[in-house]
Design an enzyme around this catalytic site. Sequence first.
Site, PDB file in Angstrom:
ATOM      1  N   ARG A  15      -9.646   0.182  -5.007  1.00 13.93           N
ATOM      2  CA  ARG A  15      -9.905   1.149  -3.947  1.00 13.93           C
ATOM      3  C   ARG A  15      -9.247   2.494  -4.278  1.00 13.93           C
ATOM      4  O   ARG A  15      -8.378   2.579  -5.141  1.00 13.93           O
ATOM      5  CB  ARG A  15      -9.364   0.628  -2.609  1.00 13.93           C
ATOM      6  CG  ARG A  15     -10.165  -0.520  -2.029  1.00 13.93           C
ATOM      7  CD  ARG A  15      -9.509  -1.110  -0.795  1.00 13.93           C
ATOM      8  NE  ARG A  15      -8.284  -1.850  -1.111  1.00 13.93           N
ATOM      9  CZ  ARG A  15      -7.523  -2.466  -0.214  1.00 13.93           C
ATOM     10  NH1 ARG A  15      -7.841  -2.392   1.074  1.00 13.93           N
ATOM     11  NH2 ARG A  15      -6.444  -3.128  -0.592  1.00 13.93           N
ATOM     12  N   LYS A  75      -2.592   1.058  -1.029  1.00 12.73           N
ATOM     13  CA  LYS A  75      -1.582   0.005  -0.947  1.00 12.73           C
ATOM     14  C   LYS A  75      -0.167   0.572  -1.083  1.00 12.73           C
ATOM     15  O   LYS A  75       0.024   1.711  -1.494  1.00 12.73           O
ATOM     16  CB  LYS A  75      -1.817  -1.053  -2.024  1.00 12.73           C
ATOM     17  CG  LYS A  75      -3.055  -1.905  -1.769  1.00 12.73           C
ATOM     18  CD  LYS A  75      -2.976  -2.643  -0.439  1.00 12.73           C
ATOM     19  CE  LYS A  75      -1.932  -3.751  -0.450  1.00 12.73           C
ATOM     20  NZ  LYS A  75      -1.850  -4.456   0.869  1.00 12.73           N
ATOM     21  N   TYR A  94      -1.108   1.881   3.512  1.00 15.75           N
ATOM     22  CA  TYR A  94      -0.651   0.585   4.028  1.00 15.75           C
ATOM     23  C   TYR A  94       0.728   0.294   3.442  1.00 15.75           C
ATOM     24  O   TYR A  94       0.947   0.462   2.241  1.00 15.75           O
ATOM     25  CB  TYR A  94      -1.619  -0.534   3.621  1.00 15.75           C
ATOM     26  CG  TYR A  94      -2.925  -0.519   4.363  1.00 15.75           C
ATOM     27  CD1 TYR A  94      -2.979  -0.742   5.737  1.00 15.75           C
ATOM     28  CD2 TYR A  94      -4.132  -0.300   3.694  1.00 15.75           C
ATOM     29  CE1 TYR A  94      -4.183  -0.723   6.427  1.00 15.75           C
ATOM     30  CE2 TYR A  94      -5.336  -0.289   4.369  1.00 15.75           C
ATOM     31  CZ  TYR A  94      -5.364  -0.500   5.735  1.00 15.75           C
ATOM     32  OH  TYR A  94      -6.552  -0.487   6.406  1.00 15.75           O
ATOM     33  N   HIS A  96       3.156  -2.496   5.179  1.00 13.35           N
ATOM     34  CA  HIS A  96       3.527  -3.891   5.472  1.00 13.35           C
ATOM     35  C   HIS A  96       5.000  -4.138   5.136  1.00 13.35           C
ATOM     36  O   HIS A  96       5.353  -5.056   4.401  1.00 13.35           O
ATOM     37  CB  HIS A  96       2.626  -4.854   4.703  1.00 13.35           C
ATOM     38  CG  HIS A  96       1.172  -4.741   5.053  1.00 13.35           C
ATOM     39  ND1 HIS A  96       0.669  -5.154   6.270  1.00 13.35           N
ATOM     40  CD2 HIS A  96       0.118  -4.241   4.354  1.00 13.35           C
ATOM     41  CE1 HIS A  96      -0.639  -4.923   6.311  1.00 13.35           C
ATOM     42  NE2 HIS A  96      -0.991  -4.364   5.169  1.00 13.35           N
ATOM     43  N   GLU A 118      -1.260   0.485   9.069  1.00 10.70           N
ATOM     44  CA  GLU A 118      -1.403  -0.724   9.886  1.00 10.70           C
ATOM     45  C   GLU A 118      -0.695  -0.670  11.232  1.00 10.70           C
ATOM     46  O   GLU A 118      -0.896  -1.559  12.076  1.00 10.70           O
ATOM     47  CB  GLU A 118      -0.914  -1.969   9.115  1.00 10.70           C
ATOM     48  CG  GLU A 118       0.578  -2.064   8.917  1.00 10.70           C
ATOM     49  CD  GLU A 118       1.075  -1.381   7.664  1.00 10.70           C
ATOM     50  OE1 GLU A 118       2.250  -1.577   7.302  1.00 10.70           O
ATOM     51  OE2 GLU A 118       0.288  -0.638   7.033  1.00 10.70           O
ATOM     52  N   ASP A 270       0.136 -10.485   3.910  1.00  8.88           N
ATOM     53  CA  ASP A 270       0.653  -9.116   3.815  1.00  8.88           C
ATOM     54  C   ASP A 270       1.887  -8.919   4.686  1.00  8.88           C
ATOM     55  O   ASP A 270       2.747  -8.084   4.389  1.00  8.88           O
ATOM     56  CB  ASP A 270      -0.411  -8.097   4.245  1.00  8.88           C
ATOM     57  CG  ASP A 270      -1.285  -7.650   3.088  1.00  8.88           C
ATOM     58  OD1 ASP A 270      -0.828  -7.710   1.940  1.00  8.88           O
ATOM     59  OD2 ASP A 270      -2.436  -7.263   3.334  1.00  8.88           O
TER      60      ASP A 270
END
Length: 371
Positions: A15, A75, A94, A96, A118, A270
């Site tokens: 991505r 990520k 993101y 996490h 998120e 995650d």
Amino acid sequence: MKIAVPKELKNHEYRVGLVPGAVRELVLAGHQVMVETEAGLGIGYNDQHYRDVGAQVIKNVDQLYNDAELIIKVKEPLAAERQQLHTGHILFTYLHLAADATLTQSLVDSGATCIAYETVSNSRNELPLLAPMSEVAGRMSIQAGAFCLEKSHGGAGVLLAGVAGTRPGKVVVIGAGVVGINATQIAAGLGARVVVLDRSIERLRILDHLFPSRVETLFSTTDAIESQVLDADLVIGAVLVSGARAPCLVDENMVKNMRPGSAIVDVAIDQGGCVETSEPTSHDAPTFIKHGIVHYGVTNMPGAVAKTSSYALNHATLPYIQQLADKGLKQALSENTGLRDGLNIYQGKVTQPAVAKLFNQPYLDASQLFN
């Protein structure tokens, strides 16, 4: 604002933080967008595609980070990327954090301001930047589970759809959020027997309405989870507590007593996973077998369908990126409380209460800074 889009480094992560169409919108608004060379190759866009919409393509990653104000990724940054971060950076991706103490500490040490997709919320108390990837992961979880159940991959050799004269496979979905609903849709569409557990009666009513007589819904208790897991061919872990570590709902003893060759796809991995025996895996080695059960714990599932995922993500993130770029950090977070919910780390302080508590970090209330 100077916006940077690095190439993703995570294993089999194809991505990209900004597709060319999104870059064009930002350039037309007067912002400088810098894209690392080959950042878009995973979804079929070369450097010229980005130049054509006004981006500056950068080969030297040090230059990319040195010149950047706002960094757009997909990520969480790996160790090499975290070394590039400093106090002047706004990182939007993101994160996490609840699943990774080392990541949290290194981002605190960097001094960068880190906003996590998120935990961004909206007026309906939803998570609009998590939702598109949850849709993808939920749908993919059934594909992954079907793969795990094949005998050649360690499974029992069960076809979820079954055929005439045989029973279809049984799928147990723990959690009726976005991941759970999408997993249920695909599993029910295949013809599997599907049971969904959740503690929200309202969510279970939604599933009853969407899949009348095709899906069984149960209020989630330890007893209900155990009885269903032990009778499952495939268990989907679809539990989420925003910003916090996922609760462990399937303990090791339950896993030990599952039918040999059954499978677990823990989409919650995650955030630490909701199955005690789950461990993070990669697309290179997506599964492992423990207690005779095939476990799938890939932490970036949507990266395998990178084109679909990148567009779905950009459609959700672009309005927030535009706000940060047009207004600057302080004004954007002051005016948009949902975006402010996404702030996890601000210049060396943790602003996400669940993460601060989990890792014993000093907590800074962002609402006192930006209101």
